[in-house]
Every structure is written in C-alpha cells, then in structure tokens.
Design an enzyme around this catalytic site. Structure first.
Site, PDB file in Angstrom:
ATOM      1  N   ALA A 105      -4.508   7.392  -4.481  1.00  0.00           N
ATOM      2  CA  ALA A 105      -3.138   6.942  -4.730  1.00  0.00           C
ATOM      3  C   ALA A 105      -3.224   5.451  -5.041  1.00  0.00           C
ATOM      4  CB  ALA A 105      -2.261   7.208  -3.513  1.00  0.00           C
ATOM      5  N   THR A 120       0.852  -1.180   0.000  1.00  0.00           N
ATOM      6  CA  THR A 120       0.000   0.000   0.000  1.00  0.00           C
ATOM      7  C   THR A 120       0.890   1.232   0.000  1.00  0.00           C
ATOM      8  OG1 THR A 120      -1.910   1.048   1.081  1.00  0.00           O
ATOM      9  CG2 THR A 120      -0.307  -0.013   2.536  1.00  0.00           C
ATOM     10  N   ASN A 121       0.346   2.384   0.323  1.00  0.00           N
ATOM     11  CA  ASN A 121       1.133   3.617   0.372  1.00  0.00           C
ATOM     12  C   ASN A 121       0.548   4.503   1.465  1.00  0.00           C
ATOM     13  OD1 ASN A 121      -0.886   5.576  -0.810  1.00  0.00           O
ATOM     14  ND2 ASN A 121      -0.818   4.036  -2.421  1.00  0.00           N
ATOM     15  N   PRO A 122       1.248   5.594   1.824  1.00  0.00           N
ATOM     16  CA  PRO A 122       0.831   6.371   3.003  1.00  0.00           C
ATOM     17  C   PRO A 122      -0.336   7.331   2.790  1.00  0.00           C
ATOM     18  CG  PRO A 122       3.187   6.654   2.518  1.00  0.00           C
ATOM     19  CD  PRO A 122       2.565   6.036   1.322  1.00  0.00           C
ATOM     20  N   SER A 123      -1.049   7.250   1.660  1.00  0.00           N
ATOM     21  CA  SER A 123      -2.168   8.179   1.444  1.00  0.00           C
ATOM     22  C   SER A 123      -3.201   8.058   2.573  1.00  0.00           C
ATOM     23  CB  SER A 123      -2.853   7.866   0.113  1.00  0.00           C
ATOM     24  OG  SER A 123      -4.080   8.560   0.030  1.00  0.00           O
TER      25      SER A 123
END
Ligand code: CTP
Ligand code: CA
Length: 225
Positions: free
Chosen positions: A100, A33-36
């Site tokens: 994102a 995943t990503n930090p969005s």
C-alpha cells in the site's frame, strides 16, 4: 495431489513481492502512512517460496516475521521502495505489487521536530513515483505483472482502468466496503481481473488461502512449461 502439483510449480522462477505500508516522514517523529499490515504480501511470498521460487520480498514497516526461504528487504518510504523494486525487477518472472504505497509525500521533511504553534497547519505534499506503472512501462514480454487495487466506489471500473493504464496482466481487487475485506483483517474477498477481460470472484478466504488461490490462477495462465 493438488498440494504436490503446487510444490514445484515455481521452481527456477524469481518472484518479486512488495508488502506493507510506506511511511512518509513529516519530521523525525511524525509520518504519513496507512493501516496496511503486510499480511497479504507476506502470505504471497510464503506461498511462492513453498512452490520453489526464489522470492524477494520488499516490505514497508511491519512486525511480521520473514517467511522461510524468502529474501527480505526492508524499506520505509515510497521513493525507497521504488528504487529497491526497480533494482530487482529486471530478473523477476513474476511481480506481485501488494504494498500500500503512499501516493503523496511531504515536499520537505523537517530536520527537527515541529513544535505546535498556529491553530491551522498546512502540509505541502507531492506525488510519489508510481512503482507499478513504471514496472508496466519496463516489463519484458514474458514477465507477469500483478497489481492490487483497494477501492470503495466504482470498484470494478477503477480496477479495470488501473489494469489497462499500468499495463498489468492481473489486478486483484479488494473492496473496502465488503465485510471481511481490507486492512488488518485476516481474510480477503478478492476479485481477480485479467487483461483479457476475464473476471473471477474468489470467496471470502483467510489471506494465506487467498494467496494460494491467486498463485493458482496466475500460474494457470502461463503457457505450458
Ligand atoms: N502503486 C504503486 N506505486 C504507487 C501507488 C500505487 O506501485 N505510488 C501500486 C499499488 O501497490 C497497487 C496498485 O498500484 O498494486 C494500485 O494501487 P492503488 O492505490 O489502488 O491505485 P493508485 O494507482 O495509487 O490510484 P488511487 O489511489 O488514486 O486509486
Ligand atoms: Ca493509491
């Protein structure tokens, strides 16, 4: 007066917004995943609803509360977001693709938890569908498509290239290496690029004000009515 003018500026319009990260499962307990945090997309959804739009918000995992009057659809993976967005895009007058979206997903998701064994582990990944590029291929002439770009290097050049390649009206560029920009900050310094070549640098703003400013610019572009 500005507030009054804003209030009904999207009455009768359907606005589709995406927000948040996607989650690509490796096994039942791990993901890519990503930090969005979804803040920008949620702020856009809230602002559009305040202006009288019917708003559909398709969001990846986030703890944010649903803004008043917004229809929210929760999704997890990029593939799921793709399917849900395409289901709702036909009737949308405006699309803001603030999510994102993960670019890669595991080729296979293990059905049970992977146990650690070897010192090195190779994950095989494949590209996810580019939702925005697909919207750009299918768009109606009267539909307004707004993308976002998160860049570290050659930011302007990359954003312009995405604007063209994905057939967008606008791209909102977020430069990760600028103070106050990016993931998990309450603020944003967006550079707005229009397909005509027009460029505007917004000042450092709280994300809800950045959302209002973006809507103002996008609506100003619409032929009267
Ligand atoms: N986007 C999308 N579907 C994807 C990847 C990105 O719809 N699978 C959208 C994002 O929501 C954003 C825009 O495309 O509005 C640009 O995303 P970005 O990650 O900056 O660009 P990419 O085209 O994915 O290229 P790269 O990550 O290689 O810079
Ligand atoms: Ca990407």
């Amino acid at each position: 007066a500005a507030l009054l003018a804003r209030r009904h500026s999207l009455a009768g319009k359907h606005v589709l917004v995406t927000a948040g990260p996607t989650r690509e499962m490796i096994d039942p307990v791990r993901c890519l995943t990503n930090p969005s945090t979804g803040t920008m997309g949620f702020a856009l959804a809230r602002a559009a609803a305040r202006r009288g739009a019917r708003v559909t918000l398709v969001t990846g995992p986030t703890l944010l509360p649903t803004p008043p009057g917004v229809t929210r659809i929760d999704v997890t993976s990029a593939q799921e977001m793709y399917e849900v967005v395409l289901q709702h895009a036909d009737t949308a007058d405006f699309v803001f693709m603030a999510a994102a979206v993960a670019d890669y997903t595991p080729v296979e998701t293990a059905p049970s938890k992977l146990k650690k064994e070897a010192d090195e582990l190779v994950l095989r990944l494949r590209r996810t569908p580019d939702i925005l590029a697909e919207l750009g291929r299918r768009r109606r002439p009267d539909q307004v498509l707004v993308g976002f770009a998160m860049e570290t290097d050659n930011a302007l050049e990359n954003a312009r290239e995405k604007l063209r390649r994905k057939n967008l009206d606008w791209i909102a560029l977020n430069r990760l290496n600028e103070p106050g920009a990016g993931f998990g900050t309450g603020t944003n310094r967006l550079t707005l690029l229009h397909r005509s070549g027009h460029l505007e640098e917004l000042p450092l703003l709280p994300k809800d004000e950045a959302a209002e400013a973006l809507l103002d610019r996008v609506l100003r572009e619409i032929p009267s009515g």
